[in-house]
Write a protein that holds these residues in place. Structure first.
Motif, PDB file in Angstrom:
ATOM      1  N   GLN A   1       0.843  -1.184   0.000  1.00  0.00           N
ATOM      2  CA  GLN A   1       0.000   0.000   0.000  1.00  0.00           C
ATOM      3  C   GLN A   1       0.887   1.246   0.000  1.00  0.00           C
ATOM      4  O   GLN A   1       1.803   1.382   0.802  1.00  0.00           O
ATOM      5  CB  GLN A   1      -0.897   0.012   1.230  1.00  0.00           C
ATOM      6  N   VAL A   2       0.603   2.144  -0.931  1.00  0.00           N
ATOM      7  CA  VAL A   2       1.395   3.366  -1.051  1.00  0.00           C
ATOM      8  C   VAL A   2       0.917   4.401  -0.045  1.00  0.00           C
ATOM      9  O   VAL A   2      -0.286   4.629   0.110  1.00  0.00           O
ATOM     10  CB  VAL A   2       1.296   3.933  -2.469  1.00  0.00           C
ATOM     11  N   GLN A   3       1.869   5.030   0.602  1.00  0.00           N
ATOM     12  CA  GLN A   3       1.534   6.100   1.543  1.00  0.00           C
ATOM     13  C   GLN A   3       2.541   7.226   1.390  1.00  0.00           C
ATOM     14  O   GLN A   3       3.749   6.997   1.349  1.00  0.00           O
ATOM     15  CB  GLN A   3       1.544   5.575   2.978  1.00  0.00           C
ATOM     16  N   LEU A   4       2.023   8.439   1.256  1.00  0.00           N
ATOM     17  CA  LEU A   4       2.846   9.638   1.213  1.00  0.00           C
ATOM     18  C   LEU A   4       2.508  10.485   2.430  1.00  0.00           C
ATOM     19  O   LEU A   4       1.332  10.767   2.678  1.00  0.00           O
ATOM     20  CB  LEU A   4       2.571  10.440  -0.067  1.00  0.00           C
ATOM     21  N   VAL A   5       3.526  10.904   3.160  1.00  0.00           N
ATOM     22  CA  VAL A   5       3.301  11.676   4.373  1.00  0.00           C
ATOM     23  C   VAL A   5       4.098  12.970   4.298  1.00  0.00           C
ATOM     24  O   VAL A   5       5.335  12.943   4.272  1.00  0.00           O
ATOM     25  CB  VAL A   5       3.700  10.877   5.628  1.00  0.00           C
ATOM     26  N   GLU A   6       3.379  14.094   4.277  1.00  0.00           N
ATOM     27  CA  GLU A   6       4.037  15.400   4.235  1.00  0.00           C
ATOM     28  C   GLU A   6       4.325  15.901   5.646  1.00  0.00           C
ATOM     29  O   GLU A   6       3.621  15.558   6.601  1.00  0.00           O
ATOM     30  CB  GLU A   6       3.163  16.454   3.539  1.00  0.00           C
ATOM     31  N   SER A   7       5.329  16.733   5.743  1.00  0.00           N
ATOM     32  CA  SER A   7       5.641  17.412   6.995  1.00  0.00           C
ATOM     33  C   SER A   7       6.382  18.696   6.668  1.00  0.00           C
ATOM     34  O   SER A   7       6.811  18.896   5.530  1.00  0.00           O
ATOM     35  CB  SER A   7       6.490  16.515   7.912  1.00  0.00           C
ATOM     36  N   GLY A   8       6.507  19.546   7.664  1.00  0.00           N
ATOM     37  CA  GLY A   8       7.286  20.764   7.489  1.00  0.00           C
ATOM     38  C   GLY A   8       6.485  22.034   7.320  1.00  0.00           C
ATOM     39  O   GLY A   8       7.054  23.126   7.240  1.00  0.00           O
ATOM     40  N   GLY A   9       5.166  21.905   7.236  1.00  0.00           N
ATOM     41  CA  GLY A   9       4.354  23.110   7.122  1.00  0.00           C
ATOM     42  C   GLY A   9       4.374  23.904   8.414  1.00  0.00           C
ATOM     43  O   GLY A   9       4.881  23.469   9.438  1.00  0.00           O
ATOM     44  N   GLY A  10       3.809  25.108   8.351  1.00  0.00           N
ATOM     45  CA  GLY A  10       3.768  25.948   9.540  1.00  0.00           C
ATOM     46  C   GLY A  10       3.404  27.365   9.183  1.00  0.00           C
ATOM     47  O   GLY A  10       2.951  27.644   8.068  1.00  0.00           O
ATOM     48  N   SER A  11       3.599  28.242  10.135  1.00  0.00           N
ATOM     49  CA  SER A  11       3.299  29.660   9.954  1.00  0.00           C
ATOM     50  C   SER A  11       4.588  30.456   9.964  1.00  0.00           C
ATOM     51  O   SER A  11       5.422  30.288  10.873  1.00  0.00           O
ATOM     52  CB  SER A  11       2.381  30.149  11.079  1.00  0.00           C
ATOM     53  N   VAL A  12       4.741  31.314   8.976  1.00  0.00           N
ATOM     54  CA  VAL A  12       5.925  32.161   8.884  1.00  0.00           C
ATOM     55  C   VAL A  12       5.505  33.548   8.439  1.00  0.00           C
ATOM     56  O   VAL A  12       4.412  33.733   7.887  1.00  0.00           O
ATOM     57  CB  VAL A  12       6.972  31.613   7.898  1.00  0.00           C
ATOM     58  N   GLN A  13       6.380  34.495   8.630  1.00  0.00           N
ATOM     59  CA  GLN A  13       6.146  35.837   8.127  1.00  0.00           C
ATOM     60  C   GLN A  13       6.635  35.930   6.688  1.00  0.00           C
ATOM     61  O   GLN A  13       7.477  35.145   6.239  1.00  0.00           O
ATOM     62  CB  GLN A  13       6.868  36.856   9.002  1.00  0.00           C
ATOM     63  N   ALA A  14       6.086  36.883   5.985  1.00  0.00           N
ATOM     64  CA  ALA A  14       6.496  37.112   4.600  1.00  0.00           C
ATOM     65  C   ALA A  14       8.005  37.296   4.535  1.00  0.00           C
ATOM     66  O   ALA A  14       8.603  37.958   5.391  1.00  0.00           O
ATOM     67  CB  ALA A  14       5.789  38.346   4.047  1.00  0.00           C
ATOM     68  N   GLY A  15       8.599  36.661   3.527  1.00  0.00           N
ATOM     69  CA  GLY A  15      10.044  36.701   3.382  1.00  0.00           C
ATOM     70  C   GLY A  15      10.750  35.519   4.009  1.00  0.00           C
ATOM     71  O   GLY A  15      11.945  35.318   3.785  1.00  0.00           O
ATOM     72  N   GLY A  16      10.020  34.754   4.805  1.00  0.00           N
ATOM     73  CA  GLY A  16      10.599  33.609   5.482  1.00  0.00           C
ATOM     74  C   GLY A  16      10.697  32.382   4.586  1.00  0.00           C
ATOM     75  O   GLY A  16      10.345  32.420   3.410  1.00  0.00           O
ATOM     76  N   SER A  17      11.155  31.288   5.183  1.00  0.00           N
ATOM     77  CA  SER A  17      11.372  30.047   4.439  1.00  0.00           C
ATOM     78  C   SER A  17      10.790  28.858   5.190  1.00  0.00           C
ATOM     79  O   SER A  17      10.705  28.873   6.429  1.00  0.00           O
ATOM     80  CB  SER A  17      12.874  29.804   4.228  1.00  0.00           C
ATOM     81  N   LEU A  18      10.413  27.858   4.440  1.00  0.00           N
ATOM     82  CA  LEU A  18       9.993  26.576   4.980  1.00  0.00           C
ATOM     83  C   LEU A  18      10.488  25.488   4.037  1.00  0.00           C
ATOM     84  O   LEU A  18      10.626  25.719   2.830  1.00  0.00           O
ATOM     85  CB  LEU A  18       8.473  26.481   5.090  1.00  0.00           C
ATOM     86  N   ARG A  19      10.714  24.306   4.580  1.00  0.00           N
ATOM     87  CA  ARG A  19      11.029  23.158   3.742  1.00  0.00           C
ATOM     88  C   ARG A  19      10.027  22.058   4.032  1.00  0.00           C
ATOM     89  O   ARG A  19       9.937  21.559   5.152  1.00  0.00           O
ATOM     90  CB  ARG A  19      12.446  22.638   3.977  1.00  0.00           C
ATOM     91  N   LEU A  20       9.296  21.694   3.016  1.00  0.00           N
ATOM     92  CA  LEU A  20       8.336  20.603   3.119  1.00  0.00           C
ATOM     93  C   LEU A  20       9.012  19.284   2.737  1.00  0.00           C
ATOM     94  O   LEU A  20       9.851  19.256   1.838  1.00  0.00           O
ATOM     95  CB  LEU A  20       7.139  20.850   2.217  1.00  0.00           C
ATOM     96  N   SER A  21       8.623  18.237   3.425  1.00  0.00           N
ATOM     97  CA  SER A  21       9.118  16.902   3.119  1.00  0.00           C
ATOM     98  C   SER A  21       7.948  15.985   2.799  1.00  0.00           C
ATOM     99  O   SER A  21       6.839  16.191   3.310  1.00  0.00           O
ATOM    100  CB  SER A  21       9.896  16.333   4.311  1.00  0.00           C
ATOM    101  N   CYS A  22       8.223  14.996   1.977  1.00  0.00           N
ATOM    102  CA  CYS A  22       7.201  14.011   1.623  1.00  0.00           C
ATOM    103  C   CYS A  22       7.855  12.636   1.627  1.00  0.00           C
ATOM    104  O   CYS A  22       8.600  12.298   0.705  1.00  0.00           O
ATOM    105  CB  CYS A  22       6.606  14.327   0.267  1.00  0.00           C
ATOM    106  N   ALA A  23       7.589  11.883   2.675  1.00  0.00           N
ATOM    107  CA  ALA A  23       8.168  10.552   2.815  1.00  0.00           C
ATOM    108  C   ALA A  23       7.231   9.528   2.209  1.00  0.00           C
ATOM    109  O   ALA A  23       6.031   9.509   2.504  1.00  0.00           O
ATOM    110  CB  ALA A  23       8.410  10.246   4.289  1.00  0.00           C
ATOM    111  N   ALA A  24       7.785   8.661   1.372  1.00  0.00           N
ATOM    112  CA  ALA A  24       6.978   7.653   0.686  1.00  0.00           C
ATOM    113  C   ALA A  24       7.254   6.269   1.229  1.00  0.00           C
ATOM    114  O   ALA A  24       8.399   5.936   1.545  1.00  0.00           O
ATOM    115  CB  ALA A  24       7.267   7.687  -0.806  1.00  0.00           C
ATOM    116  N   SER A  25       6.215   5.508   1.335  1.00  0.00           N
ATOM    117  CA  SER A  25       6.352   4.087   1.657  1.00  0.00           C
ATOM    118  C   SER A  25       5.508   3.303   0.665  1.00  0.00           C
ATOM    119  O   SER A  25       4.460   3.771   0.222  1.00  0.00           O
ATOM    120  CB  SER A  25       5.901   3.797   3.091  1.00  0.00           C
TER     121      SER A  25
END
Length: 122
Positions: A1-25
Motif C-alpha cells: 500500500q502506497v503512503q505519502l506523508v508530508e511534513s514541514g508546514g507551519g506559519s511564517v512571516q512574509a520573506g521567510g522560508s519553509l522546507r516541506l518533506s514528503c516521505a513515501a512508503s
C-alpha cells in the motif's frame, strides 16, 4: 500500500522560508514523477512544482519560479520542497503527489499525501 506523508508546514512571516518533506512508503520515487500541489480555500488545486526522476527534469509554476526548489533523496525515498521568500499568497494546504498520469501540473497523480498547511503572514 502506497503512503505519502508530508511534513514541514507551519506559519511564517512574509520573506521567510519553509522546507516541506514528503516521505513515501510502498512506492519508489525513482520510477516516475513527484509533484507538489497547493490549494487555498475557495480555489482549485494548482501544480507548484514537479520532478521527473528519470532525467531529473524539474518544473515550476511561474508564481514560484526562483523562490521554490523541488528535490528528492532516492536513498531516503523522500521528496522536498524548499520554499524561500514566501509571500502571503503562498498560503495554502500543500500536497505531495506521485506517479503522474498526465502533465505535471495537472492533478492526475495516482498517489497523494494528506497535506500540510502553510500560512504566510504579512
Amino acid at each position: 500500500q502506497v503512503q505519502l506523508v508530508e511534513s514541514g508546514g507551519g506559519s511564517v512571516q512574509a520573506g521567510g522560508s519553509l522546507r516541506l518533506s514528503c516521505a513515501a512508503s510502498g512506492y519508489t520515487y525513482s520510477s516516475n514523477c513527484m509533484g507538489w500541489f497547493r490549494q487555498a480555500p475557495g480555489k482549485e488545486r494548482e501544480g507548484v512544482a514537479a520532478i521527473y526522476t528519470g532525467g531529473g527534469s524539474t518544473y515550476y509554476a511561474d508564481s514560484v519560479k526562483g523562490r521554490f526548489t523541488i528535490s528528492q533523496d532516492n536513498a531516503k525515498n523522500t521528496g522536498y520542497l524548499q520554499m524561500n521568500s514566501l509571500k502571503p499568497e503562498d498560503t495554502a494546504m500543500y500536497y505531495c503527489a506521485a506517479d503522474s498520469r498526465g502533465s505535471w501540473y495537472l492533478p492526475l497523480y495516482n498517489y497523494w499525501g494528506q497535506g500540510t498547511q502553510v500560512t504566510v503572514s504579512s
